[in-house]
Design a protein around this motif. Sequence first.
Motif, PDB file in Angstrom:
ATOM      1  N   ALA A  30     -23.359 -65.859  17.415  1.00 14.06           N
ATOM      2  CA  ALA A  30     -24.745 -65.510  17.079  1.00 14.06           C
ATOM      3  C   ALA A  30     -24.788 -64.330  16.110  1.00 14.06           C
ATOM      4  N   SER A  31     -23.749 -64.206  15.293  1.00 12.87           N
ATOM      5  CA  SER A  31     -23.730 -63.182  14.243  1.00 12.87           C
ATOM      6  C   SER A  31     -23.606 -63.856  12.892  1.00 12.87           C
ATOM      7  N   PRO A  32     -24.343 -63.348  11.903  1.00 19.33           N
ATOM      8  CA  PRO A  32     -24.205 -63.931  10.565  1.00 19.33           C
ATOM      9  C   PRO A  32     -22.914 -63.487   9.876  1.00 19.33           C
ATOM     10  N   ARG A  33     -22.219 -62.500  10.457  1.00 17.01           N
ATOM     11  CA  ARG A  33     -21.083 -61.887   9.754  1.00 17.01           C
ATOM     12  C   ARG A  33     -19.809 -62.706   9.951  1.00 17.01           C
ATOM     13  N   LYS A  34     -19.266 -63.222   8.811  1.00 19.99           N
ATOM     14  CA  LYS A  34     -18.030 -63.995   8.856  1.00 19.99           C
ATOM     15  C   LYS A  34     -16.874 -63.081   9.250  1.00 19.99           C
ATOM     16  N   GLY A  36     -16.564 -61.469  11.774  1.00 19.86           N
ATOM     17  CA  GLY A  36     -17.093 -60.291  12.469  1.00 19.86           C
ATOM     18  C   GLY A  36     -16.602 -60.249  13.913  1.00 19.86           C
ATOM     19  N   ASN A  37     -17.078 -59.265  14.649  1.00 18.70           N
ATOM     20  CA  ASN A  37     -16.578 -59.034  16.005  1.00 18.70           C
ATOM     21  C   ASN A  37     -16.885 -60.195  16.960  1.00 18.70           C
ATOM     22  N   CYS A  38     -18.057 -60.809  16.805  1.00 20.10           N
ATOM     23  CA  CYS A  38     -18.406 -61.929  17.693  1.00 20.10           C
ATOM     24  C   CYS A  38     -17.434 -63.090  17.507  1.00 20.10           C
ATOM     25  N   GLU A  39     -17.182 -63.403  16.238  1.00 18.02           N
ATOM     26  CA  GLU A  39     -16.267 -64.501  15.940  1.00 18.02           C
ATOM     27  C   GLU A  39     -14.867 -64.196  16.486  1.00 18.02           C
ATOM     28  N   PRO A 106     -24.215 -60.105  18.578  1.00 18.91           N
ATOM     29  CA  PRO A 106     -24.246 -58.675  18.304  1.00 18.91           C
ATOM     30  C   PRO A 106     -25.592 -58.067  18.673  1.00 18.91           C
ATOM     31  N   THR A 107     -25.547 -56.809  19.047  1.00 18.61           N
ATOM     32  CA  THR A 107     -26.798 -56.070  19.245  1.00 18.61           C
ATOM     33  C   THR A 107     -27.400 -55.776  17.873  1.00 18.61           C
ATOM     34  N   TYR A 108     -28.652 -56.136  17.703  1.00 20.13           N
ATOM     35  CA  TYR A 108     -29.432 -55.727  16.533  1.00 20.13           C
ATOM     36  C   TYR A 108     -30.663 -55.014  17.090  1.00 20.13           C
ATOM     37  N   PHE A 109     -30.814 -53.772  16.764  1.00 25.85           N
ATOM     38  CA  PHE A 109     -31.951 -52.979  17.227  1.00 25.85           C
ATOM     39  C   PHE A 109     -32.195 -53.126  18.724  1.00 25.85           C
ATOM     40  N   LEU A 110     -31.165 -52.810  19.462  1.00 26.14           N
ATOM     41  CA  LEU A 110     -31.199 -52.729  20.934  1.00 26.14           C
ATOM     42  C   LEU A 110     -31.403 -54.079  21.633  1.00 26.14           C
ATOM     43  N   GLY A 111     -31.392 -55.152  20.882  1.00 25.11           N
ATOM     44  CA  GLY A 111     -31.508 -56.475  21.499  1.00 25.11           C
ATOM     45  C   GLY A 111     -30.529 -57.430  20.841  1.00 25.11           C
ATOM     46  N   GLY A 145     -22.417 -51.896  18.435  1.00 21.71           N
ATOM     47  CA  GLY A 145     -21.637 -51.011  17.573  1.00 21.71           C
ATOM     48  C   GLY A 145     -21.402 -49.635  18.162  1.00 21.71           C
ATOM     49  N   VAL A 146     -22.359 -49.161  18.972  1.00 16.03           N
ATOM     50  CA  VAL A 146     -22.268 -47.796  19.495  1.00 16.03           C
ATOM     51  C   VAL A 146     -22.255 -47.854  21.023  1.00 16.03           C
ATOM     52  N   PRO A 147     -21.233 -47.261  21.663  1.00 18.41           N
ATOM     53  CA  PRO A 147     -21.189 -47.297  23.125  1.00 18.41           C
ATOM     54  C   PRO A 147     -22.506 -46.827  23.742  1.00 18.41           C
ATOM     55  N   GLY A 148     -23.071 -47.662  24.605  1.00 19.99           N
ATOM     56  CA  GLY A 148     -24.318 -47.317  25.293  1.00 19.99           C
ATOM     57  C   GLY A 148     -25.574 -47.774  24.567  1.00 19.99           C
ATOM     58  N   LEU A 149     -25.446 -48.231  23.318  1.00 18.49           N
ATOM     59  CA  LEU A 149     -26.658 -48.622  22.572  1.00 18.49           C
ATOM     60  C   LEU A 149     -26.874 -50.138  22.533  1.00 18.49           C
ATOM     61  N   GLU A 150     -26.408 -50.827  23.591  1.00 24.15           N
ATOM     62  CA  GLU A 150     -26.587 -52.291  23.609  1.00 24.15           C
ATOM     63  C   GLU A 150     -28.001 -52.703  24.013  1.00 24.15           C
ATOM     64  N   TYR A 175     -17.795 -52.957  22.810  1.00 24.72           N
ATOM     65  CA  TYR A 175     -18.260 -52.077  21.732  1.00 24.72           C
ATOM     66  C   TYR A 175     -17.319 -52.099  20.537  1.00 24.72           C
ATOM     67  N   GLY A 176     -17.923 -52.055  19.366  1.00 22.54           N
ATOM     68  CA  GLY A 176     -17.174 -51.987  18.116  1.00 22.54           C
ATOM     69  C   GLY A 176     -18.154 -52.226  16.986  1.00 22.54           C
ATOM     70  N   ALA A 177     -18.120 -51.400  15.956  1.00 21.43           N
ATOM     71  CA  ALA A 177     -19.097 -51.533  14.874  1.00 21.43           C
ATOM     72  C   ALA A 177     -18.502 -52.294  13.677  1.00 21.43           C
ATOM     73  N   LEU A 178     -17.387 -51.835  13.171  1.00 19.16           N
ATOM     74  CA  LEU A 178     -16.810 -52.448  11.972  1.00 19.16           C
ATOM     75  C   LEU A 178     -16.123 -53.761  12.348  1.00 19.16           C
TER      76      LEU A 178
HETATM   77  C1  LIG Z   1     -29.336 -54.664  11.539  1.00 22.11           C
HETATM   78  C2  LIG Z   1     -28.355 -54.156  12.548  1.00 22.11           C
HETATM   79  C3  LIG Z   1     -28.811 -53.515  13.686  1.00 22.11           C
HETATM   80  C4  LIG Z   1     -27.913 -53.043  14.631  1.00 22.11           C
HETATM   81  N1  LIG Z   1     -28.394 -52.434  15.750  1.00 22.11           N
HETATM   82  C5  LIG Z   1     -27.520 -51.962  16.676  1.00 22.11           C
HETATM   83  C6  LIG Z   1     -28.008 -51.329  17.862  1.00 22.11           C
HETATM   84  O1  LIG Z   1     -29.207 -51.230  18.127  1.00 22.11           O
HETATM   85  N2  LIG Z   1     -27.100 -50.855  18.749  1.00 22.11           N
HETATM   86  C7  LIG Z   1     -25.742 -50.959  18.519  1.00 22.11           C
HETATM   87  O2  LIG Z   1     -24.963 -50.487  19.338  1.00 22.11           O
HETATM   88  N3  LIG Z   1     -25.253 -51.567  17.405  1.00 22.11           N
HETATM   89  C8  LIG Z   1     -26.111 -52.080  16.491  1.00 22.11           C
HETATM   90  N4  LIG Z   1     -25.627 -52.726  15.378  1.00 22.11           N
HETATM   91  C9  LIG Z   1     -24.161 -52.868  15.197  1.00 22.11           C
HETATM   92  C10 LIG Z   1     -23.625 -54.240  15.605  1.00 22.11           C
HETATM   93  O3  LIG Z   1     -24.065 -54.597  16.877  1.00 22.11           O
HETATM   94  C11 LIG Z   1     -22.098 -54.199  15.593  1.00 22.11           C
HETATM   95  O4  LIG Z   1     -21.642 -53.841  14.313  1.00 22.11           O
HETATM   96  C12 LIG Z   1     -21.461 -55.505  16.008  1.00 22.11           C
HETATM   97  O5  LIG Z   1     -20.075 -55.327  16.130  1.00 22.11           O
HETATM   98  C13 LIG Z   1     -21.716 -56.601  14.989  1.00 22.11           C
HETATM   99  O6  LIG Z   1     -21.061 -57.779  15.377  1.00 22.11           O
HETATM  100  P1  LIG Z   1     -20.528 -58.795  14.260  1.00 22.11           P
HETATM  101  O7  LIG Z   1     -19.385 -58.102  13.560  1.00 22.11           O
HETATM  102  O8  LIG Z   1     -20.090 -60.001  14.981  1.00 22.11           O
HETATM  103  O9  LIG Z   1     -21.667 -59.051  13.343  1.00 22.11           O
HETATM  104  C14 LIG Z   1     -26.511 -53.210  14.424  1.00 22.11           C
HETATM  105  C15 LIG Z   1     -26.061 -53.875  13.278  1.00 22.11           C
HETATM  106  C16 LIG Z   1     -26.968 -54.345  12.342  1.00 22.11           C
HETATM  107  C17 LIG Z   1     -26.449 -55.075  11.118  1.00 22.11           C
END
Ligand SMILES: Cc1cc2nc3c(=O)[nH]c(=O)nc-3n(C[C@H](O)[C@H](O)[C@H](O)COP(=O)(O)O)c2cc1C
Length: 315
Positions: A30-34, A36-39, A106-111, A145-150, A175-178
């Motif tokens: 459910a991530s658009p990122r090729k 990426g961490n989900c994949e 992936p979490t996007y804006f806390l969801g 991406g940020v520990p605790g911000l899921e 957790y993992g951002a990059l």
């Molecule tokens: C638009 C956007 C919003 C995000 N919002 C959050 C967030 O609210 N909390 C968090 O911890 N990470 C957030 N992230 C980071 C992603 O959850 C994190 O990089 C994750 O590993 C992405 O997974 P992917 O590599 O499979 O896309 C956000 C990333 C993007 C692009």
Amino acid sequence: MHTFKPYEWMQAGTLTGGDDKVKTLLGIVASPRKYGNCELFLKELYLNLPQDAWSLRLIRLSELNIQPCLGCYQCLFGEMKCVQRDDLQLFLDALVSADAVAVAVPTYFLGANASLKRLLDRGLSFYAHLNTLWGKPAVGAAIAGVPGLEGYTKLIVDSFLKLTLTDHRGSEVVYGALPGEIFLDGVAKAAAARLAEALCGGGSEEAGSAPRCPVCGGDTFRFLPETSPRPDGAVAVRCMLCSSAGTLKAADGRIQISTRPSEHPLFLTREDAERHLEWLRGMKEAFFVRHKELKAVVQAYTAIGEWIRPENRTR
Ligand SMILES: Cc1cc2nc3c(=O)[nH]c(=O)nc-3n(C[C@H](O)[C@H](O)[C@H](O)COP(=O)(O)O)c2cc1C
């Protein structure tokens, strides 16, 4: 990706229906990122399954054309097919034909990334496949991406697994951002291994146990308003996964949660799911019966407010 040897093909093709058939894991990304961490997480989970017994199929939700649900309820009647011609059927075919399911979002804006919720919004279409979906092993991961911000991402993962009417065997937050960062330490790999084990053998226990809803295993609760405090210090809560209400209190140095199934459970048993489908179908009749009364309510609001719409578009 698992590759078949000719011998294995023959095994897979034997019509014994037994355990010698190569099973398919459907990985829902459910991530658009090729890459990426989900994949990566789903591929790692798959690598933890016996490689001679499982193959992996992947589907990336952002590549599908999944339109918003129209709320017309047509999919509950007749052929039980959605009236919209988009990629929902492709997804359903993949879901139904898989032996097990794993979703990572992936979490996007806390969801959860909206692609998962958009698909879940089309969930009335799952009822047509209740027989095949019920009991199908399923697990999920929320990746932030940020520990605790899921935020509420894990709740959506859990809801997705339950509402697809599959057998929710476990879910984890990692957790993992990059891209790739989740695997720079061993925590996410251990989570993937636990979920793989859960798919094969039963439920999984997240690392460190959290208080859970005794009814469904959910770990997200809402505190309910109460008029007066209880003598035992308990507070009223509702499980946000199965909607069971109950109480939460601290006793013997531990949090104790007690919940009872609601009067309208959606998925605790297969019969619940069937009953809910019948209830939904019954709403059509209820609408006709109360049509006049409802129309009077609606009419009082029809001419109020000015709609903002793209040019040349009406609804
Ligand atoms: C638009 C956007 C919003 C995000 N919002 C959050 C967030 O609210 N909390 C968090 O911890 N990470 C957030 N992230 C980071 C992603 O959850 C994190 O990089 C994750 O590993 C992405 O997974 P992917 O590599 O499979 O896309 C956000 C990333 C993007 C692009």
